[in-house]
Design a protein around this motif. Structure first.
Motif, mmCIF file in Angstrom:
data_model
loop_
_atom_site.group_PDB
_atom_site.id
_atom_site.type_symbol
_atom_site.label_atom_id
_atom_site.label_comp_id
_atom_site.label_asym_id
_atom_site.label_seq_id
_atom_site.Cartn_x
_atom_site.Cartn_y
_atom_site.Cartn_z
ATOM 1 N N HIS A 1 87.246 46.866 31.313
ATOM 2 C CA HIS A 1 88.394 45.962 31.430
ATOM 3 C C HIS A 1 88.481 45.393 32.849
ATOM 4 N N GLY A 2 88.956 44.149 32.923
ATOM 5 C CA GLY A 2 89.108 43.497 34.209
ATOM 6 C C GLY A 2 90.533 43.463 34.707
ATOM 7 N N GLY A 3 91.378 44.319 34.171
ATOM 8 C CA GLY A 3 92.776 44.374 34.585
ATOM 9 C C GLY A 3 93.417 45.647 34.074
ATOM 10 N N SER A 4 94.699 45.792 34.356
ATOM 11 C CA SER A 4 95.438 46.978 33.924
ATOM 12 C C SER A 4 95.364 47.143 32.412
ATOM 13 N N GLY B 1 92.584 49.976 35.118
ATOM 14 C CA GLY B 1 91.730 49.475 34.048
ATOM 15 C C GLY B 1 90.650 50.430 33.587
ATOM 16 N N ILE B 2 90.777 51.724 33.914
ATOM 17 C CA ILE B 2 89.807 52.744 33.523
ATOM 18 C C ILE B 2 90.446 53.688 32.511
ATOM 19 N N ALA C 1 93.430 60.499 25.707
ATOM 20 C CA ALA C 1 93.008 59.294 26.418
ATOM 21 C C ALA C 1 94.187 58.777 27.238
ATOM 22 N N ILE C 2 93.934 58.434 28.497
ATOM 23 C CA ILE C 2 94.969 57.903 29.385
ATOM 24 C C ILE C 2 94.404 56.693 30.125
ATOM 25 N N ALA C 3 95.268 55.733 30.443
ATOM 26 C CA ALA C 3 94.820 54.531 31.149
ATOM 27 C C ALA C 3 96.008 53.858 31.808
#
Length: 352
Positions: A129-132, A111-112, A105-107
């Motif tokens: 998510h609505g941000g980093s 925010g994805i 998993a990477i992000a």
């Protein structure tokens, strides 16, 4: 860096020796590295993220009689479709649909959450998510459960198998600014979070509502229609404090019944007391860590802590030693920029 057993033939300075180096260019910062700890056959795998890129490498023993064997082997690379993405975190689990094959998993800044099967195509994405997203952590026992900490002031719990958003941790007693870091207790019964609001919060994962939501999230019917699932909203942590640090908290880890946390200028070992107060146990003498987003690592045997510095070196501390000073400082030729993260291998013999 390879770790040796401390004996009469090894001084503190050669407790670790530099064994390999790989350079990804100077365009992007490397914010996160993570060893694969899901099964012994994958313990030599690790991942790194930089800009819109993720890379999976395999570490080979340098004492191999086969001189053609390189110390590091690139196993897979991934480039995000959005070239403006900048990844901040990576974490390992396994893919239940492929008999336990590694799942990464990477992000980051967009925010994805991207889910990648090693040596296969992308497994999917998690959005909401609505941000980093600053940090990802998988549950130690239930590897389908993933926690994410975000600039949108929330921590979210996901089921990566059904792609369901199980719970959101936010509200009147939640964080009041970006959440930068989180860690799950070894038992998996709670997690801690820290952020720009200078607070550390400890949340349970075992109240009745959450237990029901986690169990319900396993149903295959939600893979077809996620709108049928009712996401749990958790507003109240079990513990919260702003007394430990007076600056952004960008790294924390459980240490038995204690916590280790870092803000600029300080790494502290402390206890969260049942009456809501805190008890300071130890402070480490760290240097050149004035900037935020520098993350320490703790060895699996809980004996050592390692943290990078702005000058490109790594300080290694013996956690239970009387001294607050590092037992050794590691330096690699050609490394003179910030070391943002340090990670110990699952057997504790190697750090990256």
């Amino acid at each position: 860096q390879k770790r040796h057993t401390m004996d009469a033939n090894h001084s503190k300075q050669d407790f670790f020796t530099n064994t390999a180096k790989i350079k990804f260019g100077s365009k992007y910062k490397i914010y996160s590295v993570s060893w694969c700890d899901i099964a012994p056959q994958y313990f030599s795998f690790f991942a790194a993220v930089f800009g819109p890129n993720a890379i999976v490498l395999k570490s080979h023993k340098t004492n191999s009689p086969d001189k053609s064997v390189k110390p590091l082997e690139v196993m897979q690379t991934y480039l995000d479709p959005n070239k403006e993405e900048e990844y901040f975190s990576c974490a390992w689990s396994y893919d239940n649909t492929t008999s336990g094959f590694p799942l990464l998993a990477i992000a980051g800044s967009k925010g994805i959450i991207r889910l990648i099967r090693v040596n296969r195509k992308s497994h999917g994405s998690l959005t909401g998510h609505g941000g980093s997203i600053h940090e990802l952590k998988f549950h130690p026992d239930n590897k389908d459960l993933l926690l994410s900490a975000s600039a949108d002031e929330t921590i979210r719990l996901w089921n990566v198998c059904t792609k369901v958003l199980v719970a959101i941790f936010q509200g009147s007693k939640g964080h009041r600014d970006e959440v930068l870091t989180l860690d799950i207790s070894p038992k998996g019964d709670k997690f801690a979070s820290g952020g720009i609001d200078n607070s550390v919060k400890i949340w349970t994962l075992e109240n009745d509502e959450l237990k029901h939501a986690i169990e319900d999230s396993k149903q295959d019917r939600y893979m077809e229609d996620k709108s049928l699932f009712k996401t749990s909203i958790q507003q109240y942590p079990e513990f919260s404090t702003t007394d430990i640090h007076c600056n952004y908290i960008d790294c924390l880890k459980f240490y038995g019944n204690l916590m280790i946390s870092r803000a600029t200028f300080s790494i502290l070992v402390w206890k969260a007391c049942s009456d809501g107060n805190t008890e300071l146990c130890k402070s480490f003498n760290v240097k050149d860590t004035q900037v935020w987003y520098i993350r320490f690592g703790v060895s699996p045997d809980l004996k050592y802590l390692a943290i990078g510095n702005e000058d490109g070196t790594i300080d290694v501390f013996a956690i239970e030693a009387d001294s607050a000073n590092p037992m050794c400082t590691l330096a690699a030729n050609g490394c003179n920029s910030i070391v943002r993260m340090v990670s110990f291998s699952p057997d504790g013999s190697t750090i990256i």
